[in-house]
Motif scaffolding. Structure first.
Motif, PDB file in Angstrom:
ATOM      1  N   LEU A  43       0.791  -1.172  -0.046  1.00  0.00           N
ATOM      2  CA  LEU A  43      -0.172   0.056  -0.019  1.00  0.00           C
ATOM      3  C   LEU A  43       0.703   1.089   0.116  1.00  0.00           C
ATOM      4  CD1 LEU A  43      -2.927  -1.129   2.561  1.00  0.00           C
ATOM      5  CD2 LEU A  43      -3.045  -0.772   0.041  1.00  0.00           C
ATOM      6  N   GLU A  44       0.608   2.127  -1.048  1.00  0.00           N
ATOM      7  CA  GLU A  44       1.038   3.589  -0.848  1.00  0.00           C
ATOM      8  C   GLU A  44      -0.008   4.513  -1.368  1.00  0.00           C
ATOM      9  OE1 GLU A  44       3.999   4.289   0.002  1.00  0.00           O
ATOM     10  OE2 GLU A  44       4.987   2.278  -0.143  1.00  0.00           O
ATOM     11  N   PRO A  45       0.104   5.629  -0.439  1.00  0.00           N
ATOM     12  CA  PRO A  45      -0.963   6.695  -0.954  1.00  0.00           C
ATOM     13  C   PRO A  45      -0.932   7.086  -2.152  1.00  0.00           C
ATOM     14  CG  PRO A  45       0.276   7.169   1.278  1.00  0.00           C
ATOM     15  CD  PRO A  45       1.171   6.068   0.458  1.00  0.00           C
ATOM     16  N   ALA A 229      -3.026  -2.595 -14.634  1.00  0.00           N
ATOM     17  CA  ALA A 229      -1.778  -2.510 -15.258  1.00  0.00           C
ATOM     18  C   ALA A 229      -0.640  -2.537 -14.246  1.00  0.00           C
ATOM     19  CB  ALA A 229      -1.553  -1.138 -15.964  1.00  0.00           C
ATOM     20  N   ASP A 230       0.715  -3.219 -14.346  1.00  0.00           N
ATOM     21  CA  ASP A 230       1.519  -3.418 -13.553  1.00  0.00           C
ATOM     22  C   ASP A 230       2.176  -1.882 -13.107  1.00  0.00           C
ATOM     23  OD1 ASP A 230       3.610  -4.868 -11.865  1.00  0.00           O
ATOM     24  OD2 ASP A 230       4.839  -4.560 -13.650  1.00  0.00           O
ATOM     25  N   GLY A 231       2.496  -1.717 -11.849  1.00  0.00           N
ATOM     26  CA  GLY A 231       2.953  -0.284 -11.355  1.00  0.00           C
ATOM     27  C   GLY A 231       1.818   0.466 -11.193  1.00  0.00           C
ATOM     28  N   VAL A 232       0.578   0.398 -11.625  1.00  0.00           N
ATOM     29  CA  VAL A 232      -0.443   1.159 -11.122  1.00  0.00           C
ATOM     30  C   VAL A 232      -1.184   0.942 -10.165  1.00  0.00           C
ATOM     31  CG1 VAL A 232      -2.340   2.665 -12.361  1.00  0.00           C
ATOM     32  CG2 VAL A 232      -0.311   1.715 -13.753  1.00  0.00           C
ATOM     33  N   PRO A 233      -1.560   1.694  -9.219  1.00  0.00           N
ATOM     34  CA  PRO A 233      -1.888   1.262  -7.926  1.00  0.00           C
ATOM     35  C   PRO A 233      -3.432   1.102  -7.685  1.00  0.00           C
ATOM     36  CG  PRO A 233      -1.444   3.846  -7.748  1.00  0.00           C
ATOM     37  CD  PRO A 233      -0.916   3.292  -9.043  1.00  0.00           C
ATOM     38  N   THR A 234      -4.040   1.463  -8.846  1.00  0.00           N
ATOM     39  CA  THR A 234      -5.507   1.246  -9.129  1.00  0.00           C
ATOM     40  C   THR A 234      -5.963   0.857 -10.387  1.00  0.00           C
ATOM     41  OG1 THR A 234      -7.649   2.847  -8.819  1.00  0.00           O
ATOM     42  CG2 THR A 234      -5.564   3.797  -9.804  1.00  0.00           C
ATOM     43  N   PRO A 235      -7.083   0.327 -10.416  1.00  0.00           N
ATOM     44  CA  PRO A 235      -7.717  -0.192 -11.721  1.00  0.00           C
ATOM     45  C   PRO A 235      -7.505   0.992 -12.785  1.00  0.00           C
ATOM     46  CG  PRO A 235      -9.066  -1.069 -10.133  1.00  0.00           C
ATOM     47  CD  PRO A 235      -8.157   0.044  -9.315  1.00  0.00           C
ATOM     48  N   VAL A 236      -6.871   0.502 -13.957  1.00  0.00           N
ATOM     49  CA  VAL A 236      -7.183   1.753 -15.009  1.00  0.00           C
ATOM     50  C   VAL A 236      -8.419   1.752 -15.763  1.00  0.00           C
ATOM     51  CG1 VAL A 236      -4.590   1.174 -15.525  1.00  0.00           C
ATOM     52  CG2 VAL A 236      -6.198   0.145 -17.010  1.00  0.00           C
ATOM     53  N   ARG A 237      -9.449   0.857 -15.668  1.00  0.00           N
ATOM     54  CA  ARG A 237     -10.697   0.911 -15.988  1.00  0.00           C
ATOM     55  C   ARG A 237     -11.414  -0.106 -15.106  1.00  0.00           C
ATOM     56  NH1 ARG A 237     -12.914  -0.652 -22.023  1.00  0.00           N
ATOM     57  NH2 ARG A 237     -15.206   0.115 -21.594  1.00  0.00           N
ATOM     58  N   ILE A 238     -12.805   0.356 -14.796  1.00  0.00           N
ATOM     59  CA  ILE A 238     -13.604  -0.337 -14.081  1.00  0.00           C
ATOM     60  C   ILE A 238     -14.950  -0.351 -14.779  1.00  0.00           C
ATOM     61  CG2 ILE A 238     -14.801  -1.048 -11.986  1.00  0.00           C
ATOM     62  CD1 ILE A 238     -12.614   0.618 -10.516  1.00  0.00           C
ATOM     63  N   LEU A 239     -15.333  -1.552 -15.320  1.00  0.00           N
ATOM     64  CA  LEU A 239     -16.679  -1.591 -16.256  1.00  0.00           C
ATOM     65  C   LEU A 239     -17.493  -2.508 -15.497  1.00  0.00           C
ATOM     66  CD1 LEU A 239     -18.011  -0.965 -18.792  1.00  0.00           C
ATOM     67  CD2 LEU A 239     -17.079  -3.027 -19.789  1.00  0.00           C
ATOM     68  N   LEU A 250     -15.631   3.409 -15.582  1.00  0.00           N
ATOM     69  CA  LEU A 250     -14.553   4.298 -14.925  1.00  0.00           C
ATOM     70  C   LEU A 250     -13.295   4.170 -15.782  1.00  0.00           C
ATOM     71  CD1 LEU A 250     -15.316   3.991 -11.203  1.00  0.00           C
ATOM     72  CD2 LEU A 250     -16.507   5.547 -12.821  1.00  0.00           C
ATOM     73  N   ARG A 251     -12.868   5.327 -16.347  1.00  0.00           N
ATOM     74  CA  ARG A 251     -11.477   5.128 -17.235  1.00  0.00           C
ATOM     75  C   ARG A 251     -10.632   6.051 -16.741  1.00  0.00           C
ATOM     76  NH1 ARG A 251     -14.422   5.329 -23.297  1.00  0.00           N
ATOM     77  NH2 ARG A 251     -16.204   3.971 -22.533  1.00  0.00           N
ATOM     78  N   LEU A 252      -9.356   5.563 -16.208  1.00  0.00           N
ATOM     79  CA  LEU A 252      -8.336   6.314 -15.464  1.00  0.00           C
ATOM     80  C   LEU A 252      -7.779   7.263 -16.596  1.00  0.00           C
ATOM     81  CD1 LEU A 252      -6.385   6.483 -12.851  1.00  0.00           C
ATOM     82  CD2 LEU A 252      -4.898   4.976 -13.887  1.00  0.00           C
ATOM     83  N   ILE A 253      -7.688   8.547 -16.256  1.00  0.00           N
ATOM     84  CA  ILE A 253      -7.005   9.564 -16.839  1.00  0.00           C
ATOM     85  C   ILE A 253      -5.690  10.127 -16.186  1.00  0.00           C
ATOM     86  CG2 ILE A 253      -8.862  10.097 -18.352  1.00  0.00           C
ATOM     87  CD1 ILE A 253      -9.476  12.566 -16.577  1.00  0.00           C
ATOM     88  N   GLU A 254      -5.416  10.164 -15.014  1.00  0.00           N
ATOM     89  CA  GLU A 254      -4.472  10.497 -14.341  1.00  0.00           C
ATOM     90  C   GLU A 254      -4.389   9.869 -12.797  1.00  0.00           C
ATOM     91  OE1 GLU A 254      -2.622  15.134 -12.976  1.00  0.00           O
ATOM     92  OE2 GLU A 254      -4.734  14.598 -13.308  1.00  0.00           O
ATOM     93  N   TYR A 255      -2.857   9.734 -12.356  1.00  0.00           N
ATOM     94  CA  TYR A 255      -2.850   9.244 -11.210  1.00  0.00           C
ATOM     95  C   TYR A 255      -1.496   9.613 -10.308  1.00  0.00           C
ATOM     96  CZ  TYR A 255       0.319   5.361 -12.534  1.00  0.00           C
ATOM     97  OH  TYR A 255       1.393   4.765 -13.110  1.00  0.00           O
ATOM     98  N   GLN A 256      -1.277   9.906  -9.348  1.00  0.00           N
ATOM     99  CA  GLN A 256      -0.188  10.132  -8.752  1.00  0.00           C
ATOM    100  C   GLN A 256      -0.039   9.924  -7.236  1.00  0.00           C
ATOM    101  OE1 GLN A 256       0.016  14.508  -8.910  1.00  0.00           O
ATOM    102  NE2 GLN A 256      -1.588  14.849  -7.383  1.00  0.00           N
ATOM    103  N   GLY A 257       1.307   9.649  -6.841  1.00  0.00           N
ATOM    104  CA  GLY A 257       1.534   9.144  -5.454  1.00  0.00           C
ATOM    105  C   GLY A 257       1.436  10.387  -4.559  1.00  0.00           C
ATOM    106  N   LEU A 258       1.170  10.224  -3.171  1.00  0.00           N
ATOM    107  CA  LEU A 258       0.953  11.293  -2.298  1.00  0.00           C
ATOM    108  C   LEU A 258       1.961  10.999  -1.032  1.00  0.00           C
ATOM    109  CD1 LEU A 258      -2.860  11.244  -1.898  1.00  0.00           C
ATOM    110  CD2 LEU A 258      -1.485  12.836  -3.235  1.00  0.00           C
ATOM    111  N   GLN A 259       2.305  12.000  -0.447  1.00  0.00           N
ATOM    112  CA  GLN A 259       3.165  11.821   0.531  1.00  0.00           C
ATOM    113  C   GLN A 259       2.416  11.844   1.940  1.00  0.00           C
ATOM    114  OE1 GLN A 259       6.428  11.660   0.142  1.00  0.00           O
ATOM    115  NE2 GLN A 259       6.234  11.434  -1.959  1.00  0.00           N
TER     116      GLN A 259
END
Length: 259
Positions: A43-45, A229-239, A250-259
């Motif tokens: 788990l990573e934020p 997708a490998d390395g992506v912390p959330t599904p890139v698509r949920i149908l 739901l179609r992923l368009i952007e993601y980023q890690g948080l501190q």
């Protein structure tokens, strides 16, 4: 807009206090770990933004967020959808859900859960739930059917819908079968998934992924498909599909890690 509990959509602006967590006996944790033992992700934020589609048409935006809680092993996952176009926009639909949980020995253990559904001035419904790991029961209150208000027996390894989303990302491996027990909103269901043997290309907006397709195999006419997708912390698509037709997408368009 009807949402399948497996997608577990939408994030809460108000959370019930997390239930005090009792430590699980090692034997129970080992049995419950099951699929978690071979997980690929710690788990990573993060925060992730999605396009939200309904019946094959743009309907709005969605955000998924995982943040650390007030204790070392405690977390909160939120997912929210905002209706901005089409019928969802006209109705001003806002759907929110959150789960507070802890993580130990590969187990995502829900502690509290909250769901809020709003539609302009038409309705404003809120449901909150508490998972009591001392009594091994979960119970929901608020705007929920009477038959779903009674305490529900729980066991180690049970998860809310949002936690199953995270677990699928953690556990997906080509050709693997995944089994989870969904306990959410006063309901208990067994969820079985099958991961594709090969990856496939998934393109959303300007982003392209090689992703594993993860399909629920015991949903009947209600299908749920994740792309991981490998390395992506959330599904890139949920149908979610109903009777062979696309419903929530739901179609992923952007993601980023948080501190």
């Amino acid at each position: 807009m009807r949402l399948s509990p497996s997608i577990a959509v939408i994030a809460a602006t108000a959370l019930v206090a997390a239930a005090t967590a009792a430590a699980a006996p090692a034997s129970q944790l080992a049995d419950a770990a099951g699929d978690a033992g071979a997980g690929r992700h710690s788990l990573e934020p993060f925060t992730a933004s999605y396009e939200a589609w309904y019946d094959g048409k743009p309907a709005g935006t969605a955000t998924m967020r995982l943040v650390r809680g007030d204790a070392a092993s405690r977390w909160r996952v939120d997912l929210g959808i905002r209706g901005e176009r089409g019928f969802a926009g006209v109705m001003g639909l806002n759907l929110e859900q959150s789960t507070v949980f802890d993580e130990a020995n590969g187990i995502y253990r829900p502690l509290s859960q909250s769901t809020v559904r709003k539609a302009a001035i038409v309705f404003n419904r809120k449901v909150t739930g508490t998972y009591d790991w001392h009594a091994n029961t979960a119970q929901w209150t608020g705007d929920i059917k009477k038959e779903r208000r009674a305490p529900v027996p729980i066991r180690y390894g049970d998860m809310s819908g949002l936690l199953i989303n995270l677990a699928v990302v953690r556990d997906a491996e080509p050709g693997r079968e995944l089994d989870y027990r969904f306990v959410d909103g006063g309901r208990v269901r067994d969820y079985a998934y099958r991961v594709s043997d090969q990856t496939e290309a998934v393109t959303v907006s300007e982003l392209s992924y090689e992703a594993m397709r993860v399909e629920r195999t015991n949903g009947g006419n209600d299908e749920t498909i994740f792309w991981i997708a490998d390395g992506v912390p959330t599904p890139v698509r949920i149908l979610q599909r109903e009777d062979g037709e696309d419903a929530i997408d739901l179609r992923l368009i952007e993601y980023q890690g948080l501190q």
